[in-house]
Write an enzyme that holds these catalytic residues in place. Structure first.
Site, short mmCIF file in Angstrom:
data_model
loop_
_atom_site.label_atom_id
_atom_site.label_comp_id
_atom_site.label_asym_id
_atom_site.label_seq_id
_atom_site.Cartn_x
_atom_site.Cartn_y
_atom_site.Cartn_z
N ASN A 160 -10.33 -2.75 2.64
CA ASN A 160 -10.04 -2.76 1.21
C ASN A 160 -11.33 -2.50 0.43
OD1 ASN A 160 -7.28 -3.28 1.28
ND2 ASN A 160 -7.51 -5.49 1.06
N HIS B 50 0.83 -1.22 0.00
CA HIS B 50 0.00 0.00 0.00
C HIS B 50 0.86 1.26 0.00
CE1 HIS B 50 -3.91 -2.06 0.86
NE2 HIS B 50 -3.12 -2.95 1.40
FE1 HDE Z 1 -2.54 -4.89 5.35
N1 HDE Z 1 -0.71 -4.13 5.82
N2 HDE Z 1 -1.90 -6.72 5.88
N3 HDE Z 1 -4.31 -5.70 4.74
N4 HDE Z 1 -3.18 -3.09 4.76
C1 HDE Z 1 -0.34 -2.84 5.68
O1 HDE Z 1 0.77 -1.60 7.33
C2 HDE Z 1 -0.80 -6.99 6.60
C3 HDE Z 1 -4.68 -7.00 4.83
C4 HDE Z 1 -4.44 -2.74 4.38
O2 HDE Z 1 -3.15 3.46 4.06
C5 HDE Z 1 0.99 -2.56 6.33
O3 HDE Z 1 1.04 0.61 7.70
C6 HDE Z 1 -0.78 -8.38 6.96
C7 HDE Z 1 -6.10 -7.15 4.66
C8 HDE Z 1 -4.50 -1.35 4.05
O4 HDE Z 1 -1.53 3.27 5.50
C9 HDE Z 1 1.37 -3.90 6.96
C10 HDE Z 1 -1.89 -8.94 6.38
C11 HDE Z 1 -6.57 -5.90 4.45
C12 HDE Z 1 -3.21 -0.87 4.28
C13 HDE Z 1 0.23 -4.79 6.54
C14 HDE Z 1 -2.60 -7.89 5.74
C15 HDE Z 1 -5.45 -5.01 4.49
C16 HDE Z 1 -2.41 -1.97 4.74
C17 HDE Z 1 1.98 -1.91 5.42
C18 HDE Z 1 -2.31 -10.38 6.40
C19 HDE Z 1 -8.01 -5.46 4.17
C20 HDE Z 1 -2.71 0.54 4.06
C21 HDE Z 1 2.05 -0.45 5.83
C22 HDE Z 1 -2.69 -10.86 7.64
C23 HDE Z 1 -8.92 -5.74 5.24
C24 HDE Z 1 -2.95 1.43 5.24
C25 HDE Z 1 1.24 -0.38 7.03
C26 HDE Z 1 -2.51 2.84 4.91
C27 HDE Z 1 -1.08 -1.87 5.12
C28 HDE Z 1 0.16 -6.07 6.92
C29 HDE Z 1 -3.80 -8.11 5.01
C30 HDE Z 1 -5.59 -3.59 4.27
C31 HDE Z 1 2.72 -4.44 6.57
C32 HDE Z 1 0.30 -9.06 7.75
C33 HDE Z 1 -6.90 -8.45 4.74
C34 HDE Z 1 -5.69 -0.56 3.56
O5 HDE Z 1 1.41 -3.81 8.34
#
Ligand code: HDE
Length: 700
Positions: free
Chosen positions: A159, A86
């Site tokens: 999302n 992201h």
């Molecule tokens: Fe994320 N995800 N994600 N994700 N995600 C990040 O956090 C992660 C997942 C989502 O505008 C990271 O600050 C893991 C689902 C958004 O700043 C990180 C798993 C959904 C954003 C991370 C998921 C999301 C992130 C990278 C699997 C929808 C952007 C930078 C378990 C429900 C937020 C940060 C923004 C960002 C990890 C899966 C949505 C690395 C480990 C499912 C919208 O922490």
């Protein structure tokens, strides 16, 4: 030099000057008028910002030039690591307005009073591309909302797709490694159309439902304003008596759903890689504030037990036909950021940020995320005090004994920094009444690394999604799969994907196999559970079935030349304004055109910079001579040919006929003549359909 009339030459207003000069502004010196003196970070006024200090005019630069060294030192450290996923995103401020008390299901403060407004910050994003990648990549969009409630910050990090690729957070690094550029060659950027991605996916059957969504037009939204958002996981709401209700969160755009077509997306990326961020910025600047309703699907343990799938499995939805979405409030984005880095880049969303009245479920993906987000902020923002940044700080009072660390800006005052203590001014105390309470779910069992049996149906909802789409949308899914798999160079991976599609829909598998020209159709993939054929189509899953009722918030691009019919142009502008839509003029030169009545109109774009992919519908309004000129320009012919191929509605002046012919388009009912000013309203009414999909049927 003549004084320019843009913002840059305006003297700074008092508050601006203070912001530039810093808070110690009372003592800063004034250069002339209101303009503050340029200083170093230490507040020392700078006499010369054009030349470094050197020995003689042509000699070496001196190490004692503290201003030069400070300036370069700071510049060298301007970048922070981009988000690992992201990375490319765009944010805006706004508010959430609660429709009415929800005390029966939750004690969360923001849901208690009708009309209560809670400030929010939203960041939309793509997932795979790096910070500088293009907005129209085929990708999931992030939809992250930070609610600054009176009882602390709540982050709903969602999302624009309600399911995810994987069921267990331990697979997230593999998924993202596979999606990102391949590590030896460092390409392709912001694309899943490559071997590593489809290799991983084809070996991960749990991703098949998500595959249907990402190959649909959901991953090429027309703008952030026209997409839904989803919390994805099942969460809990807890009321004051401690009763738990399961919940899934939805954001429904008031503007309706809209996507572009793939060929258009590819061209938008070239014409305006910032298409989505520019759209959000422009809408807010124009006062056309985008709005979403927050919806909840509420259900209890009993429903969870009876539902066909496990509510803890993030690869599944609960169809709205089974549990309706109750709309509980609206979110309006009405303020752009003042500074992209300070706000959009430094905002730190954490799924663990919840407030009393809301709680987690045991979804293993959500549990993993609760670790990941806090951890990633430490890396990205460089220390544990990122909550001190204004964009991350709560807007309610807060008090704790955490202290020190990099960049600490508000350590506790006084002698006390621990608890319990016996000092009379002993600082904050815990509150069993007001404090956050976790739902006391009884949990028991052996430590095991197993996936629950209830998570093992990977195809039924993928099929349900596919059969819920209109024929056009099904065709787009088939085309997208064919396109992406055609970029995969290993034939075995292509075939492996087709073997999964056979478990979803035989017709789709056939289309893709034919599109790839597979020499042999593989057998269906081994499935842990057979695909259910009894799940009913859900109309809510289609974009086309959930389009807007009006053309508001959309844009018409009018191709004009000198001599454009003044009355027709005025009528079109008026009809669009009444609809809440915009008219943009595209002319051979950006300076503009003179209309048939002799009035001048500045152009918004020069023809080559304003291709039709940037607009929702087009109007071709040349004079007779103008049509001849445009017919000789490739960009004008492309403008018309693309608008036609992308199924847009095309309004045209009678004089445009030879030009349309030169562009090689076959006129159909999606072409609306603008012979007189009265025709403009009819054209705008047609535009509410967004696209003339019948043209696609005729082509087939
Ligand atoms: Fe994320 N995800 N994600 N994700 N995600 C990040 O956090 C992660 C997942 C989502 O505008 C990271 O600050 C893991 C689902 C958004 O700043 C990180 C798993 C959904 C954003 C991370 C998921 C999301 C992130 C990278 C699997 C929808 C952007 C930078 C378990 C429900 C937020 C940060 C923004 C960002 C990890 C899966 C949505 C690395 C480990 C499912 C919208 O922490």
């Amino acid at each position: 030099m003549a004084k320019r009339k843009d913002d840059a030459s305006k003297p700074l207003s008092k508050p601006d000057a203070e912001a530039v000069a810093g808070k110690g502004g009372e003592t800063h010196q004034i250069a002339s008028g209101d303009t503050p003196v340029l200083t170093t970070q230490q507040g020392v006024p700078v006499a010369d910002d054009q030349n470094s200090l050197r020995v003689g005019a042509r000699g070496p630069t001196l190490l004692e030039d503290f201003h030069f060294r400070e300036k370069i030192f700071h510049f060298d450290h301007e970048r922070i690591p981009e988000r690992v996923v992201h990375a490319r995103g765009y944010g805006a401020h706004g508010y959430f307005e609660n429709y009415g008390p929800l005390a029966d299901v939750t004690s969360a403060d923001l849901f208690q009073r009708k009309g209560e407004k809670t400030p929010v910050f939203v960041r939309f994003s793509t997932v795979a591309g790096s910070k500088g990648s293009a907005d129209l990549a085929r990708d999931v969009r992030g939809f992250a909302v930070k609610f600054y409630t009176k009882q602390g910050n709540w982050d709903l990090v969602g999302n624009n797709i309600p399911v995810f690729f994987i069921q267990d957070a331990i697979k997230f690094p593999d998924l993202i490694h596979a999606a990102k550029p391949e590590p030896d060659r460092a390409f392709p950027q912001a694309q899943t159309a490559h071997d590593n991605f489809w290799d991983f996916i084809s070996l991960t059957p749990e991703s098949m439902h998500m595959v249907m969504w990402i190959m649909s037009d959901r991953t090429i939204p027309r703008s952030f304003r026209f997409m839904e958002g989803f919390g994805v996981h099942t969460f809990r709401l807890i009321n004051a008596e401690g009763k738990s209700t399961f919940v899934k969160f939805h954001w429904k755009p008031k503007q309706g759903l809209q996507s572009v077509v793939w060929n258009e997306a590819v061209k938008i990326n070239g014409a305006d890689p910032d298409f989505h961020r520019r759209d959000l910025w422009a809408a807010i600047e124009a006062g056309d504030f985008p709005e979403w309703e927050l919806g909840v699907q509420l259900f209890d343990e009993d429903f969870a037990r009876k539902f066909e799938f496990d509510v803890l499995d993030a690869t599944k939805i609960i169809p709205e036909e089974q549990v309706p979405v109750k709309r509980i409030g609206r979110m309006v984005l009405d303020r752009r950021v003042d500074n992209f880095f300070a706000e959009t880049e430094q905002v730190a969303f954490c799924t663990q940020n919840i407030v009393r009245g809301i709680d987690f479920s045991d979804d293993p993906l959500l549990q993993g995320r609760n670790f990941s987000y806090l951890d990633t902020q430490l890396k990205r923002l460089g220390g544990p005090n990122f909550t001190h940044l204004p964009i991350n700080a709560p807007k309610c009072p807060f008090a704790h004994f955490q202290q020190d660390g990099h960049m600490a800006m508000h350590n506790p005052r006084g002698r006390v920094n621990y608890e319990p203590n016996s000092w009379s001014d002993g600082g904050p105390r815990e509150s069993p009444e007001a404090g956050f309470k976790s739902y006391p779910e009884p949990v028991e069992g052996p430590n095991v690394r197993v996936r629950s049996e209830t998570f093992s149906d990977h195809y039924s909802q993928a099929r349900q999604f596919y059969i819920s789409q209109t024929e056009i949308e099904q065709r787009h899914i088939g085309n997208a799969l064919t396109f992406e798999l055609s970029k995969v160079q290993t034939p075995a991976i292509r075939a492996r994907m087709v073997s999964h599609l056979l478990n979803i829909d035989a017709g789709l598998a056939e289309v893709v196999a034919a599109g790839l020209r597979l020499k042999e159709i593989p057998g269906p993939a081994t499935a842990a559970r057979p695909t259910r054929q009894d799940l009913k189509p859900s109309a809510k899953l289609s974009i086309i079935k959930n389009g807007p009722k009006s053309f508001a918030g959309r844009k018409v691009g009018a191709l004009v030349t000198d001599g454009v019919d003044a009355a027709v142009l005025a009528a079109l502008g008026k009809a669009l304004k009444a609809e809440g839509a915009m008219l943009k003029l595209i002319a051979p030169e950006v300076g503009g055109v003179k209309d048939s009545a002799g009035a001048w109109h500045d152009a918004d774009e020069k023809l080559e910079g304003g291709p039709s992919v940037l607009f929702d519908a087009v109007a071709i309004l040349p004079s007779k001579e103008g049509a001849g000129l445009l017919a000789s320009l490739p960009a004008a012919r492309d403008f018309i040919a693309d608008a036609t191929a992308h199924r847009k509605f095309v309004a045209y002046a009678p004089a445009a006929a030879p030009l349309l012919e030169k562009a090689g388009v076959a006129m159909d009912e999606g072409f609306v003549p603008l012979n007189k000013s009265g025709d403009a309203n009819g054209f705008v009414a047609r535009c509410r359909g967004l696209r003339f999909w019948d043209r696609a049927a005729a082509e087939r």
